[in-house]
Design a protein around this motif. Structure first.
Motif, PDB file in Angstrom:
ATOM      1  N   SER A  75       6.172  -7.336  -3.285  1.00 41.19           N
ATOM      2  CA  SER A  75       6.145  -6.004  -2.506  1.00 41.19           C
ATOM      3  C   SER A  75       5.323  -5.930  -1.547  1.00 41.19           C
ATOM      4  N   SER A  76       5.459  -4.980  -0.415  1.00 33.35           N
ATOM      5  CA  SER A  76       4.633  -4.962   0.670  1.00 33.35           C
ATOM      6  C   SER A  76       4.657  -3.767   1.158  1.00 33.35           C
ATOM      7  N   LYS A  77       3.939  -3.144   2.126  1.00 38.13           N
ATOM      8  CA  LYS A  77       3.896  -1.762   2.445  1.00 38.13           C
ATOM      9  C   LYS A  77       3.802  -1.720   3.829  1.00 38.13           C
ATOM     10  N   LEU A  78       4.223  -0.430   4.467  1.00 34.46           N
ATOM     11  CA  LEU A  78       4.190  -0.041   5.808  1.00 34.46           C
ATOM     12  C   LEU A  78       2.908   0.799   6.281  1.00 34.46           C
ATOM     13  N   PRO A  79       2.076   0.458   7.089  1.00 33.49           N
ATOM     14  CA  PRO A  79       0.827   1.205   7.444  1.00 33.49           C
ATOM     15  C   PRO A  79       1.335   2.334   8.428  1.00 33.49           C
ATOM     16  N   GLU A  80       0.391   3.342   8.461  1.00 30.29           N
ATOM     17  CA  GLU A  80       0.727   4.685   9.290  1.00 30.29           C
ATOM     18  C   GLU A  80       1.040   4.487  10.681  1.00 30.29           C
ATOM     19  N   TYR A 107       9.175  -2.153  -1.177  1.00 23.58           N
ATOM     20  CA  TYR A 107       8.651  -2.039   0.050  1.00 23.58           C
ATOM     21  C   TYR A 107       8.043  -0.441  -0.074  1.00 23.58           C
ATOM     22  N   LEU A 108       6.896  -0.204   0.358  1.00 24.36           N
ATOM     23  CA  LEU A 108       6.206   0.856   0.095  1.00 24.36           C
ATOM     24  C   LEU A 108       5.782   1.672   1.415  1.00 24.36           C
ATOM     25  N   ILE A 109       5.672   2.990   1.697  1.00 26.80           N
ATOM     26  CA  ILE A 109       4.816   3.584   2.576  1.00 26.80           C
ATOM     27  C   ILE A 109       3.462   3.568   2.124  1.00 26.80           C
ATOM     28  N   HIS A 110       2.607   3.031   2.841  1.00 23.78           N
ATOM     29  CA  HIS A 110       1.207   2.840   2.200  1.00 23.78           C
ATOM     30  C   HIS A 110       0.399   3.967   1.922  1.00 23.78           C
ATOM     31  N   TRP A 111       0.716   5.079   2.904  1.00 21.39           N
ATOM     32  CA  TRP A 111      -0.014   6.196   2.885  1.00 21.39           C
ATOM     33  C   TRP A 111       0.883   7.337   3.715  1.00 21.39           C
ATOM     34  N   PRO A 112       1.047   8.454   3.210  1.00 21.24           N
ATOM     35  CA  PRO A 112       1.710   9.537   4.007  1.00 21.24           C
ATOM     36  C   PRO A 112       0.973  10.019   5.253  1.00 21.24           C
ATOM     37  N   ASP A 113      -0.338   9.808   5.458  1.00 17.92           N
ATOM     38  CA  ASP A 113      -0.762  10.426   6.591  1.00 17.92           C
ATOM     39  C   ASP A 113      -0.132  11.617   7.048  1.00 17.92           C
ATOM     40  N   GLU A 115      -1.602  14.328   8.323  1.00 19.05           N
ATOM     41  CA  GLU A 115      -1.907  14.913   9.784  1.00 19.05           C
ATOM     42  C   GLU A 115      -0.971  14.336  10.825  1.00 19.05           C
ATOM     43  N   GLN A 116      -0.530  13.244  10.561  1.00 16.44           N
ATOM     44  CA  GLN A 116       0.585  12.480  11.781  1.00 16.44           C
ATOM     45  C   GLN A 116       1.609  13.122  11.298  1.00 16.44           C
ATOM     46  N   ASP A 117       2.176  13.369  10.126  1.00 12.94           N
ATOM     47  CA  ASP A 117       3.174  14.029   9.584  1.00 12.94           C
ATOM     48  C   ASP A 117       4.376  13.138  10.059  1.00 12.94           C
ATOM     49  N   LYS A 118       4.648  12.236  10.006  1.00 16.32           N
ATOM     50  CA  LYS A 118       5.873  11.368  10.303  1.00 16.32           C
ATOM     51  C   LYS A 118       6.478  10.328   9.164  1.00 16.32           C
ATOM     52  N   TYR A 119       5.852  10.886   7.805  1.00 14.34           N
ATOM     53  CA  TYR A 119       6.273   9.777   6.691  1.00 14.34           C
ATOM     54  C   TYR A 119       7.693  10.120   6.162  1.00 14.34           C
ATOM     55  N   VAL A 120       8.233  11.343   6.521  1.00 10.88           N
ATOM     56  CA  VAL A 120       9.671  11.570   6.311  1.00 10.88           C
ATOM     57  C   VAL A 120      10.478  10.532   7.173  1.00 10.88           C
ATOM     58  N   GLU A 121      10.025  10.593   8.425  1.00  9.05           N
ATOM     59  CA  GLU A 121      10.582   9.597   9.355  1.00  9.05           C
ATOM     60  C   GLU A 121      10.601   8.069   8.883  1.00  9.05           C
ATOM     61  N   ALA A 122       9.428   7.803   8.361  1.00  7.29           N
ATOM     62  CA  ALA A 122       9.273   6.351   7.766  1.00  7.29           C
ATOM     63  C   ALA A 122      10.060   6.372   6.880  1.00  7.29           C
ATOM     64  N   TRP A 123      10.100   7.324   5.789  1.00 12.90           N
ATOM     65  CA  TRP A 123      11.203   7.220   4.771  1.00 12.90           C
ATOM     66  C   TRP A 123      12.711   6.964   5.085  1.00 12.90           C
ATOM     67  N   ARG A 124      13.084   7.608   6.215  1.00 13.43           N
ATOM     68  CA  ARG A 124      14.436   7.367   6.530  1.00 13.43           C
ATOM     69  C   ARG A 124      14.514   5.717   7.196  1.00 13.43           C
TER      70      ARG A 124
END
Length: 273
Positions: A75-80, A107-113, A115-124
């Motif tokens: 498993s690995s993770k995507l940084p903000e 594979y995970l999103i490491h943190w929703p962040d 304030e940046q508010d792009k975690y839905v885009e990262a999820w896509r």
């Protein structure tokens, strides 16, 4: 000596062992040796991250272990910094290139962040990376219930795992309830408390429970994690401790013992203070 480790089935059908091995801070030749020892001792799930800067170490350890790729889940993770879609896909590919792998099992999103508010885009991006065959299962880390709901509402896809801080001094009930509501497995980072570990080692309640079974405090905590339905990913450089952390399946805590551990949470239990 190896241990037969039971498994969980994620909401997308992937089977994962109920305990894995954390690799944060394990780097270079020493890191390769430590991870190879963990694989030799029976671990079959390795947790790394882009941010840990050791994906290459994990990949090399796997190649030198003598195990087939299909025998080990990684498993690995995507940084903000890479939440933007057109940055996320190549970042995932670079993660694979560094590890020398064709795919990640998780594979995970490491943190929703938020304030940046792009975690839905990262999820896509993770959804598409899964379709491209780069990832078998996709999840998140450190996501709150409202953020999980937003992912589901806006994409129709729910994570398979939410990796959160969980140990006896810091039990995040609301996050765990959110995971259960969406049939998401709670994966526990710092399952033995990290900076709280010294205090936990002296905890009289857990120590007394361990004495009932001839088990260490660490083994009791990890058994509590597994019986709670969590997936702990402890890290240890000690071969003996690695083995001990897998010796969890020859005893079972009673409901009363589980209750006592469930009520050890502290206001300052968060490892970040």
């Amino acid at each position: 000596m190896t241990h037969t480790i039971p498994s969980y089935t994620l909401n997308d059908g992937l089977e994962v062992p109920v305990i894995g091995f954390g690799t944060d801070k394990l780097k270079g030749a020493k890191g390769v040796l430590t991870i190879k020892q963990a694989l030799h001792n029976g671990y079959r799930f390795l947790d790394t991250a882009y941010r840990y800067e050791n994906e290459a170490t994990v990949g090399k350890a796997l190649r030198e272990s003598g195990l087939n790729r299909s025998e080990v889940l990684i498993s690995s993770k995507l940084p903000e910094a890479y939440h933007q879609y057109d940055l996320a896909i190549p970042a995932i590919q670079e993660s694979l290139y560094r590890a020398g792998l064709d795919y990640y099992d998780l594979y995970l999103i490491h943190w929703p962040d938020p304030e940046q508010d792009k975690y839905v885009e990262a999820w896509r991006a993770l959804i598409d990376a899964q379709k491209f065959g780069l990832i078998r299962s996709i999840g998140v880390s450190n996501f709150y219930p409202d953020q999980l709901k937003r992912l589901k509402d806006e994409t129709g896809v729910i994570p398979s795992i939410n990796q959160i801080q969980t140990h006896p001094y810091f039990i995040q009930d609301k996050m765990i309830e959110g995971n259960i509501e969406h049939d998401i497995l709670t994966q526990s980072w710092s399952p033995l408390g990290n900076r709280m570990a010294d205090d936990l080692i002296d905890n009289k309640t857990i120590k007394a429970i361990g004495e009932n079974y001839g088990k260490s405090i660490g083994q009791v905590i990890l058994r509590w994690q597994v019986q709670s339905g969590f997936m702990p990913i402890p890290r240890s450089s000690s071969p003996i401790r690695q083995k001990d952390n897998l010796a969890l399946f020859d005893f079972e805590l009673t409901e009363q013992e589980m209750y006592r551990i469930d009520h050890l949470a502290k206001p300052d239990g968060d490892i970040y203070g």
